[in-house]
Design a protein around this motif. Structure first.
Motif, PDB file in Angstrom:
ATOM      1  N   TYR A  13       0.846  -1.198   0.000  1.00  0.00           N
ATOM      2  CA  TYR A  13       0.000   0.000   0.000  1.00  0.00           C
ATOM      3  C   TYR A  13       0.882   1.248   0.000  1.00  0.00           C
ATOM      4  O   TYR A  13       2.020   1.217   0.497  1.00  0.00           O
ATOM      5  N   LYS A 157      -8.437  -3.873   2.285  1.00  0.00           N
ATOM      6  CA  LYS A 157      -8.346  -2.486   2.726  1.00  0.00           C
ATOM      7  C   LYS A 157      -7.597  -2.389   4.050  1.00  0.00           C
ATOM      8  O   LYS A 157      -7.585  -3.320   4.845  1.00  0.00           O
ATOM      9  N   ARG A 185      -4.050   0.546  -2.382  1.00  0.00           N
ATOM     10  CA  ARG A 185      -3.332  -0.713  -2.581  1.00  0.00           C
ATOM     11  C   ARG A 185      -2.614  -0.675  -3.924  1.00  0.00           C
ATOM     12  O   ARG A 185      -3.198  -0.388  -4.957  1.00  0.00           O
ATOM     13  N   GLU A 422     -15.623   2.248   5.728  1.00  0.00           N
ATOM     14  CA  GLU A 422     -15.805   0.895   5.216  1.00  0.00           C
ATOM     15  C   GLU A 422     -17.269   0.536   4.968  1.00  0.00           C
ATOM     16  O   GLU A 422     -17.563  -0.497   4.375  1.00  0.00           O
TER      17      GLU A 422
END
Length: 597
Positions: A13, A157, A185, A422
């Motif tokens: 990431y 994530k 990512r 999220e």
């Protein structure tokens, strides 16, 4: 010695974030700037005139003038033998703003973070000897990912707050993380960490010390796939070549908890900040909500019908006072989801209330039980299952912890903002933005405070006024909880306590018998689905006694070794939150737990 080489699969990431450094100027520097500003139209002031005004030592006056000149707010003009100080246009604008002058500097930075795909631990990419697929592709007789360990983590994530501890910053400038923008990512299974596995001794060479708890898992898979790995000697030889000496170091000394926990958010706490019983924890939550001002975040990770009603009533009461309320809820009971959802939706029923409310429409992942709010004394957070629950759970061991350090509150607010992000369909966009903004504000306040907000001395223990509370709390986020638990489990001590609410007590007792002699060498307390057992050493033998107490709370797990108590809330595979208390607070927790107080 039988050695095989393999690869730990990684996600890579890039995290974009802002760093800040600087401080607000002192009250004296603020008044000095105003005094010079008042005289600019009449030709400015000399250092002698300023000395007559403030009556301070010439050294202090000189330091203040140098600071203002370096900032560009004050200029010098020599007339004959005298030097006059005049305010600049920039300085005049600073005075006109009405705010205390500050030399805050902000810069944007980027960091590469990797997450291993066995349990989800993270690390800085720069600290690992990574290799790419391209470096190995020619040597492999099959796809490189076939030579690697089997990924077990599907999650892609990362929560920005979860990564905060890994973001580089300058110690020289005393920088702090002001804002975490995004975590993109870059790749999956294109970067690997090469390791060597000694199948005979069970050692894994090449793991960073915070990933040492992965050794058992890696050894088990390496033994099961031994023939598969040894069938490709060319690839094994290529791995040996590219690894060179980078993974030859073996960590013989187990780092102390203090050293291992250094990157995590920490705060000083007292015995009054830690509650153990369900009724005391609920009182702590009610007291915190009664003091709330501005905005409140309620994270209820394991709602049932009674606690959903209590949460609804508390949120409506906050709205009546004009407090904005964000509720992030979850529950384990599939059959109760619809009923609980209706209860939470009822918080919004009365649009005439001055306080606004936001909540998730579908249940979220179980990440924590938490309250964060702003009070007249600053931001306050509380974590633990004890914050929620009805009177039927009053006697349960349900620890909850209050945290008043602004920096720790900021770290938790960032994690919570990530939880809202999220949620599907951007339904958490507004709460995510709100708590990111508050995190930025609180982090700046903590970093630029003129005096420390926490102290290690001077607070008398409410349980024993003859001593001072010197406890410390460490906040651990995400899968790193497993590594923390593994390190804590290896600590030597006289007392050991563990709860596994989903396990039968007889199996837990059998497991505790295989603990190293140094761990819980006098007694061990175990809690499972069907109650508690206390194991006491008598000579070389252990006796098992039934302990009469309600079974441990299902929504959290405890691990205590001497004065260190680790309380895990939510799903460790997600970006859930755990806390560890140690020092005097942890030592007194044993006495209180045994006395059920």
């Amino acid at each position: 010695m039988t050695m095989v080489r393999t690869l730990v699969p990684l996600n890579m990431y890039v995290v974009t974030y802002q760093l800040a450094y600087g401080r607000p100027y002192s009250k004296f520097e603020e008044l000095l700037l105003k005094a010079i500003n008042e005289s600019t139209d009449t030709g400015g002031r000399t250092s002698r005139e300023l000395g007559d005004i403030f009556k301070v030592h010439v050294r202090l006056l000189t330091e203040g003038l140098v600071t203002l000149i370096q900032e560009g707010w004050v200029a010098m003009e020599q007339r004959g033998s005298e030097i006059y100080y005049l305010v600049t246009e920039q300085g005049r604008a600073t005075v006109a703003s009405g705010r205390r002058p500050s030399n805050l500097r902000v810069r944007t930075a980027h960091a590469k973070i990797v997450r291993e795909r066995l349990t989800g631990q993270m690390a800085r990419a720069s600290e690992l000897p990574l290799i790419t697929v391209n470096a190995l592709r020619r040597a492999a007789n099959r796809p490189v990912h076939k030579e690697a360990l089997q990924p077990r983590v599907i999650r892609t994530k990362i929560n920005g707050g979860e990564a905060e501890r890994l973001l580089p910053r300058s110690d020289q400038h005393q920088e702090w993380v002001r804002w975490i923008d995004s975590a993109a990512r870059v790749s999956q299974d294109l970067h690997y960490l090469p390791v060597r596995v000694d199948l005979d001794s069970g050692k894994v060479l090449g793991l960073p010390y915070r990933w040492q708890h992965l050794a058992q898992m890696i050894c088990q898979e390496a033994r099961e796939r031994r023939e598969e790995f040894e069938a490709d000697p060319a690839f094994q030889a290529e791995l040996q070549r590219v690894m060179q000496d980078s993974t030859d170091a073996v960590i013989d000394d187990v780092p102390t908890i203090a050293h291992w926990a250094a990157p995590y958010a920490q705060a000083f706490v007292t015995c009054a900040d830690l509650t153990l019983r369900g009724d005391h924890g609920r009182a702590l939550g009610e007291e915190l909500l009664a003091r709330a001002e501005g905005s409140v975040l309620i994270v209820a990770g394991n709602l049932d019908e009674p606690t959903a009603v209590a949460t609804k009533d508390a949120a409506i009461a906050l709205r009546r006072r004009g407090v904005h309320c964000d509720v992030l809820w979850s529950c384990e009971d599939e059959a109760a989801v619809d009923s609980i959802q209706r209860r939470i939706t009822a918080i919004r029923a009365d649009d005439s209330l001055p306080g606004k409310v936001q909540f998730n429409r579908t249940r979220a992942e179980r990440v924590a039980d938490m309250i964060i709010t702003l009070t007249a004394d600053g931001p306050v957070a509380a974590i633990g299952a004890g914050l929620f629950g009805g009177a039927e759970r009053d006697g349960e061991l349900r620890p909850a912890l209050r945290l008043t350090d602004p920096g720790t509150a900021a770290a938790l607010a960032r994690v919570c903002a990530g939880w809202w992000e999220e949620l599907p369909a951007n339904e958490g966009a507004l709460p995510a933005h709100r708590w990111k903004h508050l995190a930025e504000q609180w982090a700046s306040e903590a970093a630029t405070a003129q005096t420390p907000s926490q102290t290690t001395v001077g607070v008398c223990c409410p349980d024993n006024p003859s001593v001072e509370c010197t406890g410390r709390a460490i906040v651990v986020v995400g899968p790193q909880q497993a590594a923390f638990q593994a390190n804590l489990s290896a600590e030597a001590g006289q007392r050991y306590l563990r709860t596994e609410p989903d396990e039968r007590i007889d199996r837990l007792v059998a497991e505790s018998a295989h603990l190293p002699d140094a761990v819980g060498r006098l007694y061990r307390v175990i809690g499972g689905t069907d109650g508690w057992r206390t194991l006491r050493r008598k000579g070389d033998l252990w006796s098992v006694e039934v302990t009469e107490a309600p079974p441990p709370a299902r929504s959290q797990r405890l691990l205590a070794v001497n004065g260190q108590w680790l309380v895990t809330c939510g799903d460790p595979a997600r970006s859930s939150v755990a806390f560890c208390v140690e020092g005097h607070v942890g030592e007194r927790a044993w006495v209180r737990a045994m006395n059920r107080s």
